[in-house]
Scaffold this motif. Structure first.
Motif, PDB file in Angstrom:
ATOM      1  N   ASN A 342       0.837  -1.198   0.000  1.00  0.00           N
ATOM      2  CA  ASN A 342       0.000   0.000   0.000  1.00  0.00           C
ATOM      3  C   ASN A 342       0.874   1.251   0.000  1.00  0.00           C
ATOM      4  N   PRO A 343       0.596   2.217  -0.886  1.00  0.00           N
ATOM      5  CA  PRO A 343       1.476   3.397  -1.015  1.00  0.00           C
ATOM      6  C   PRO A 343       1.152   4.541  -0.054  1.00  0.00           C
ATOM      7  N   TRP A 344       0.125   4.375   0.808  1.00  0.00           N
ATOM      8  CA  TRP A 344      -0.173   5.477   1.730  1.00  0.00           C
ATOM      9  C   TRP A 344       0.772   5.371   2.927  1.00  0.00           C
ATOM     10  N   ARG A 345       1.702   6.319   2.972  1.00  0.00           N
ATOM     11  CA  ARG A 345       2.798   6.275   3.934  1.00  0.00           C
ATOM     12  C   ARG A 345       2.996   7.618   4.614  1.00  0.00           C
ATOM     13  N   ASP A 346       3.544   7.581   5.842  1.00  0.00           N
ATOM     14  CA  ASP A 346       3.887   8.830   6.510  1.00  0.00           C
ATOM     15  C   ASP A 346       5.273   9.279   6.046  1.00  0.00           C
ATOM     16  N   SER A 347       5.779  10.367   6.631  1.00  0.00           N
ATOM     17  CA  SER A 347       7.049  10.935   6.174  1.00  0.00           C
ATOM     18  C   SER A 347       8.237  10.014   6.420  1.00  0.00           C
ATOM     19  N   LYS A 348       8.051   8.997   7.282  1.00  0.00           N
ATOM     20  CA  LYS A 348       9.125   8.028   7.535  1.00  0.00           C
ATOM     21  C   LYS A 348       8.983   6.773   6.691  1.00  0.00           C
ATOM     22  N   GLY A 349       7.966   6.762   5.835  1.00  0.00           N
ATOM     23  CA  GLY A 349       7.777   5.611   4.968  1.00  0.00           C
ATOM     24  C   GLY A 349       6.970   4.486   5.585  1.00  0.00           C
ATOM     25  N   VAL A 350       6.375   4.733   6.760  1.00  0.00           N
ATOM     26  CA  VAL A 350       5.583   3.711   7.448  1.00  0.00           C
ATOM     27  C   VAL A 350       4.131   3.787   6.961  1.00  0.00           C
ATOM     28  N   GLU A 351       3.549   2.618   6.691  1.00  0.00           N
ATOM     29  CA  GLU A 351       2.178   2.580   6.203  1.00  0.00           C
ATOM     30  C   GLU A 351       1.211   3.153   7.240  1.00  0.00           C
ATOM     31  N   ILE A 352       0.260   3.963   6.769  1.00  0.00           N
ATOM     32  CA  ILE A 352      -0.748   4.568   7.644  1.00  0.00           C
ATOM     33  C   ILE A 352      -1.876   3.558   7.825  1.00  0.00           C
ATOM     34  N   LYS A 353      -2.004   2.996   9.004  1.00  0.00           N
ATOM     35  CA  LYS A 353      -2.903   1.855   9.235  1.00  0.00           C
ATOM     36  C   LYS A 353      -4.380   2.206   9.111  1.00  0.00           C
ATOM     37  N   ASP A 354      -4.775   3.378   9.572  1.00  0.00           N
ATOM     38  CA  ASP A 354      -6.202   3.733   9.547  1.00  0.00           C
ATOM     39  C   ASP A 354      -6.564   4.556   8.310  1.00  0.00           C
ATOM     40  N   PHE A 355      -5.740   4.516   7.289  1.00  0.00           N
ATOM     41  CA  PHE A 355      -5.952   5.339   6.090  1.00  0.00           C
ATOM     42  C   PHE A 355      -7.296   5.048   5.437  1.00  0.00           C
ATOM     43  N   LEU A 356      -7.608   3.775   5.216  1.00  0.00           N
ATOM     44  CA  LEU A 356      -8.848   3.416   4.514  1.00  0.00           C
ATOM     45  C   LEU A 356     -10.084   3.778   5.333  1.00  0.00           C
ATOM     46  N   LEU A 357     -10.009   3.584   6.655  1.00  0.00           N
ATOM     47  CA  LEU A 357     -11.139   3.934   7.504  1.00  0.00           C
ATOM     48  C   LEU A 357     -11.440   5.429   7.405  1.00  0.00           C
ATOM     49  N   LYS A 358     -10.406   6.246   7.465  1.00  0.00           N
ATOM     50  CA  LYS A 358     -10.616   7.692   7.380  1.00  0.00           C
ATOM     51  C   LYS A 358     -11.129   8.090   6.000  1.00  0.00           C
ATOM     52  N   ALA A 359     -10.684   7.374   4.979  1.00  0.00           N
ATOM     53  CA  ALA A 359     -11.177   7.645   3.625  1.00  0.00           C
ATOM     54  C   ALA A 359     -12.666   7.335   3.527  1.00  0.00           C
ATOM     55  N   GLU A 360     -13.088   6.238   4.153  1.00  0.00           N
ATOM     56  CA  GLU A 360     -14.513   5.893   4.177  1.00  0.00           C
ATOM     57  C   GLU A 360     -15.321   6.962   4.907  1.00  0.00           C
ATOM     58  N   GLN A 361     -14.797   7.439   6.021  1.00  0.00           N
ATOM     59  CA  GLN A 361     -15.522   8.403   6.849  1.00  0.00           C
ATOM     60  C   GLN A 361     -15.680   9.758   6.175  1.00  0.00           C
ATOM     61  N   ARG A 362     -14.831  10.043   5.200  1.00  0.00           N
ATOM     62  CA  ARG A 362     -14.949  11.318   4.482  1.00  0.00           C
ATOM     63  C   ARG A 362     -16.042  11.289   3.412  1.00  0.00           C
ATOM     64  N   LEU A 363     -16.539  10.100   3.077  1.00  0.00           N
ATOM     65  CA  LEU A 363     -17.565   9.989   2.052  1.00  0.00           C
ATOM     66  C   LEU A 363     -18.933  10.413   2.605  1.00  0.00           C
ATOM     67  N   PRO A 364     -19.758  11.117   1.795  1.00  0.00           N
ATOM     68  CA  PRO A 364     -21.092  11.547   2.271  1.00  0.00           C
ATOM     69  C   PRO A 364     -21.962  10.381   2.730  1.00  0.00           C
ATOM     70  N   VAL A 365     -21.799   9.218   2.076  1.00  0.00           N
ATOM     71  CA  VAL A 365     -22.649   8.085   2.413  1.00  0.00           C
ATOM     72  C   VAL A 365     -22.358   7.562   3.816  1.00  0.00           C
ATOM     73  N   TYR A 366     -21.151   7.815   4.327  1.00  0.00           N
ATOM     74  CA  TYR A 366     -20.787   7.299   5.649  1.00  0.00           C
ATOM     75  C   TYR A 366     -21.688   7.908   6.730  1.00  0.00           C
ATOM     76  N   ALA A 367     -21.965   9.208   6.636  1.00  0.00           N
ATOM     77  CA  ALA A 367     -22.825   9.866   7.627  1.00  0.00           C
ATOM     78  C   ALA A 367     -24.227   9.283   7.583  1.00  0.00           C
ATOM     79  N   VAL A 368     -24.711   8.989   6.368  1.00  0.00           N
ATOM     80  CA  VAL A 368     -26.038   8.395   6.221  1.00  0.00           C
ATOM     81  C   VAL A 368     -26.066   7.011   6.866  1.00  0.00           C
ATOM     82  N   LEU A 369     -25.033   6.207   6.599  1.00  0.00           N
ATOM     83  CA  LEU A 369     -24.967   4.853   7.159  1.00  0.00           C
ATOM     84  C   LEU A 369     -24.814   4.899   8.673  1.00  0.00           C
TER      85      LEU A 369
END
Length: 775
Positions: A342-369
């Motif tokens: 997965n290419p989502w990384r912090d400045s040290k090159g470590v994978e951001i573990k909660d990246f996908l969850l936060k991406a889901e939460q930014r979607l309008p449908v998430y608030a509806v669900l």
């Protein structure tokens, strides 16, 4: 005539009625152009909902049209009775009893308003008249519009007259059908079919009472009661509509209770394919004209305007081809680098573990669900993990596939995007506008909406400040460690930037060589000498409009700016120091061919012609100085004919998140940004992620195509001679670099850098990676 009436009260009443009739006739006939247009019977019988506006390239080739794609008419028998009942109960309960105007409802609404309970008195027929004929728009107004109270009376009378005419021509079912097909529901949804599909993924004939009440409730205020953006207010309004339906006998008490208890029940899975003809350019023109349309009371989607842009159809085509060719290659490289990681990384090159969850939460449908399942993450996860049929963008064309929502997020997050703009500084005309790789799938415009760290493309503003404050291109600084102490937000900070390879040569370099080679340490020294506050001032002076933090790292591009701003600012140098207001539109005509809007070049002298020319000379250093970061352009043989000269600047932000190239020819300035939309997704090395490897190749391919076409109007050639007498020393010697070692040749001699070298310079050194500003 009136004196024969002996009863004075009757006489006064008769006089009053007489003048009312005259007043109505004057409005109908637009007497002395006082009252403006009122629809006649021919208009009523043949209503025109809207006339599309057309937008053209500068050569008259059609780009596209503006019309309400989201308007799909339906017949009366395809409209649920629940919709009809909800509309009548809420908007016009006496609809079937009046002939277009409900005076009882009008006067009761006035009484209610006087008591503080504001409510409208317009009937459904009157609202239809306003929707169809825009009776309150400026073009429908006469001189009376300047008299506030009288103006409102005239509006209302015109609506009454129009409503009576509508009722004379159409029956009640036809009026309801036209109303449902023309009324707006927000989110560019016009008509009940589009709205029911958008919000509930249903056709309007199968909507239940609660769903019908939700849509009808929006009519009071489409933004305030939008069920996507304001679900709580939408729910409250829906229940009021249901209450009205019960009150007037359209729902039984049991049905009312059952529907009030239901959640909103939105289904946002409907995919509208009717906007496939849309484009970044078409949307950019709409945004550019937004204020003009408001000030002049025009609607691009209804008024049949013809809009003539500055965009060159040939150059636009070549830019689109270059973007497609190079971005496809970059995407393959990006996939090859990360593989299954997965290419989502912090400045040290470590994978951001909660990246996908936060991406889901930014979607309008998430608030509806979240509301629907009361925060039950298990149920929410089931939605995102459920497989669905969908069509996705690929560089080999659209593809139908089956993916879960979370897989879709993963897929699109890994895609690189771009923004590109070309301008002709001498005229201010924008010639190319590419907002991204595909408008249908990526609506965000990366030319003027997106703002990203500019990296080294911002360095020229530091050197501009130096040249305008006593320095010359030949002044020398030593490539050595630098440490700058400063105060920001009341805190004492220290900034110590590194060069790309974390090494310092301890060589003396001219300012031209340092800018061409993109040396961070010398740029930092220049920043300290001239002052970072001044650099911010100069950047704003030549065309940057975004707010800039006045900190030392500003000169290394730590602030966010747009491609549009950067092209505008760089154009100041080629335009003899005059900042221009970029032109995207030159002329607009109405349906009769009358010119209703026209734009010409506006410019302001902000730096001296001498300093502007010296900056062009500095930009050529990227090609001509040893180790210049633009030298990858030598690979494009189609650029180097007839003593052609090109200047430019590469840029890369920290962690290879943003890649830039700003290219300058004798006629044009082009800005290009490349990166992923999410800043956590990026390349992982200088060999792949620097601007010289991402954005520069697009510029090279683009200009090759432009020069190869004799009809493009743009030819090879050197930069302009000095605009004025040059008083500063500039034709300074540069050391020749040994071909293999990269060290300075001990027998170096001055070279004439005023012309393009006849041989390809030495191998390109790594571009400088900017350091993040202190936090």
């Amino acid at each position: 005539m009136f004196k024969s009436i002996s009863n004075k009260y009757l006489r006064y009443f008769t006089i009053f009625i007489y003048f009312v009739i005259l007043f109505f006739c004057a409005i109908e006939l637009n007497f002395l152009w006082l009252f403006g247009y009122t629809p006649d019977m021919q208009d009523i019988r043949n209503p025109v909902i809207s006339v599309a506006s057309e937008v053209y390239y500068s050569d008259g080739t059609l780009i596209g049209k503006y019309y309400h794609e989201n308007r799909s008419p339906v017949e009366y028998n395809k409209i649920s009775p629940n919709l009809v009942h909800a509309l009548v109960a809420t908007e016009d309960v006496r609809f079937y009893k009046h002939g277009g105007v409900d005076f009882y409802g009008f006067f009761t609404s006035m009484v209610s308003t006087a008591k503080g309970d504001k409510r409208g008195g317009s009937t459904i027929t009157q609202q239809l008249g306003k929707n169809l004929f825009s009776t309150r728009k400026r073009k429908s107004q006469g001189l009376i519009r300047h008299i506030p109270v009288l103006r409102t009376v005239v509006y209302k009378i015109k609506e009454w007259l129009t409503a009576y005419k509508i009722e004379h021509v159409y029956n009640k079912q036809q009026i309801l059908t036209m109303y449902f097909n023309t009324v707006p529901f927000g989110n560019n949804s016009f008509g009940i079919k589009t709205a029911s599909l958008k919000y509930f993924n249903k056709t309007p004939d199968v909507l239940n009472p609660a769903e019908a009440a939700t849509l009808i409730g929006m009519l009071k205020a489409t933004s305030t009661y939008n069920p996507i953006n304001n679900p709580d207010k939408s729910l409250q309004r829906r229940n009021i509509v249901l209450g009205q339906m019960e009150k007037y006998g359209y729902l039984k008490k049991q049905e009312y209770d059952a529907n009030v208890a239901k959640p909103l029940g939105l289904d946002l899975s409907f995919v509208d394919n009717e906007s496939t003809g849309d484009s970044y350019l078409r949307q950019a023109v709409e945004k550019w004209l937004k204020k003009w349309c408001k000030d002049n009371d025009y609607d691009l989607y209804e008024d049949g305007l013809k809009i003539y842009t500055t965009i060159d159809s040939r150059l636009q085509k070549y830019a689109e081809e270059a973007v497609a060719e190079k971005m496809k290659m970059l995407q393959r490289r990006f996939y090859g680098i990360w593989g299954n990681k997965n290419p989502w990384r912090d400045s040290k090159g470590v994978e951001i573990k909660d990246f996908l969850l936060k991406a889901e939460q930014r979607l309008p449908v998430y608030a509806v669900l979240n509301k629907k399942y009361n925060g039950d993450t298990v149920q929410i996860n089931k939605y995102f993990e459920a497989k669905k049929k969908m069509r996705v963008f690929t560089w080999h064309g659209e593809r139908d596939t089956v993916l879960s929502s979370v897989d879709s997020i993963k897929y699109y997050t890994k895609l690189l995007n771009t923004g590109m703009m070309t301008m002709e500084p001498s005229t201010g005309k924008i010639k190319v506008w590419i907002g991204g790789i595909d408008y249908k799938y990526f609506k965000y415009d990366h030319v003027n909406q997106a703002k990203r760290q500019a990296g080294s493309t911002f360095k020229p503003f530091a050197y501009l400040t130096a040249l305008d404050n006593g320095y010359t291109p030949c002044d020398k600084f030593t490539d050595k460690p630098v440490s700058i102490s400063y105060t920001y937000d009341g805190k004492q900070e220290t900034w110590s930037p590194n060069n790309a390879d974390f090494k310092f040569s301890y060589m003396d370099m001219s300012l031209r060589w340092a800018m061409g080679k993109s040396v961070n340490s010398i740029t930092a020294q220049v920043t300290e000498k001239v002052g970072w506050d001044k650099i911010v001032d100069y950047a704003h002076k030549v065309g940057i409009e975004s707010p800039l933090k006045a900190i030392p790292s500003v000169s290394l591009g730590s602030n966010d700016v747009s491609v549009y701003e950067m092209v505008r600012a760089y154009s100041t140098f080629l335009n003899k120091g005059q900042k221009v207001d970029p032109l995207l539109v030159t002329k607009i005509t109405d349906q009769q061919g009358n010119v209703v809007g026209e734009w010409t070049l506006k410019q302001e002298q902000v730096i001296s012609p001498e300093v502007a020319w010296l900056m062009l000379y500095m930009f050529r250093g990227g090609m001509e100085e040893p180790g210049g970061t633009s030298q990858a352009l030598w690979e494009y043989n189609g650029l180097w004919k007839k003593d052609n000269q090109i200047g430019g600047k590469t840029g890369t932000s920290s962690d290879y998140v943003d890649g830039w190239y700003m290219g300058i020819t004798k006629d044009l300035v082009t800005g290009i940004w490349v990166g992923a939309d999410d800043r956590s997704v990026h390349f992982n090395s200088s060999e792949s992620g620097e601007g010289s490897h991402t954005a520069l190749p697009i510029f090279g391919a683009f200009m090759e195509k432009v020069y190869a076409d004799p009809k493009s109007g743009y030819t090879y050639g050197p930069f302009p001679k000095p605009f004025v007498k040059i008083t500063k020393e500039y034709n300074c010697p540069s050391p020749r670099m040994a071909r293999d070692s990269g060290e300075v040749d001990s027998s170096w001699a001055p070279v004439d850098t005023s012309a393009v070298p006849t041989q390809q310079p030495q191998p390109i050194e790594p571009e400088k990676t900017e350091q993040k500003p202190p936090r």
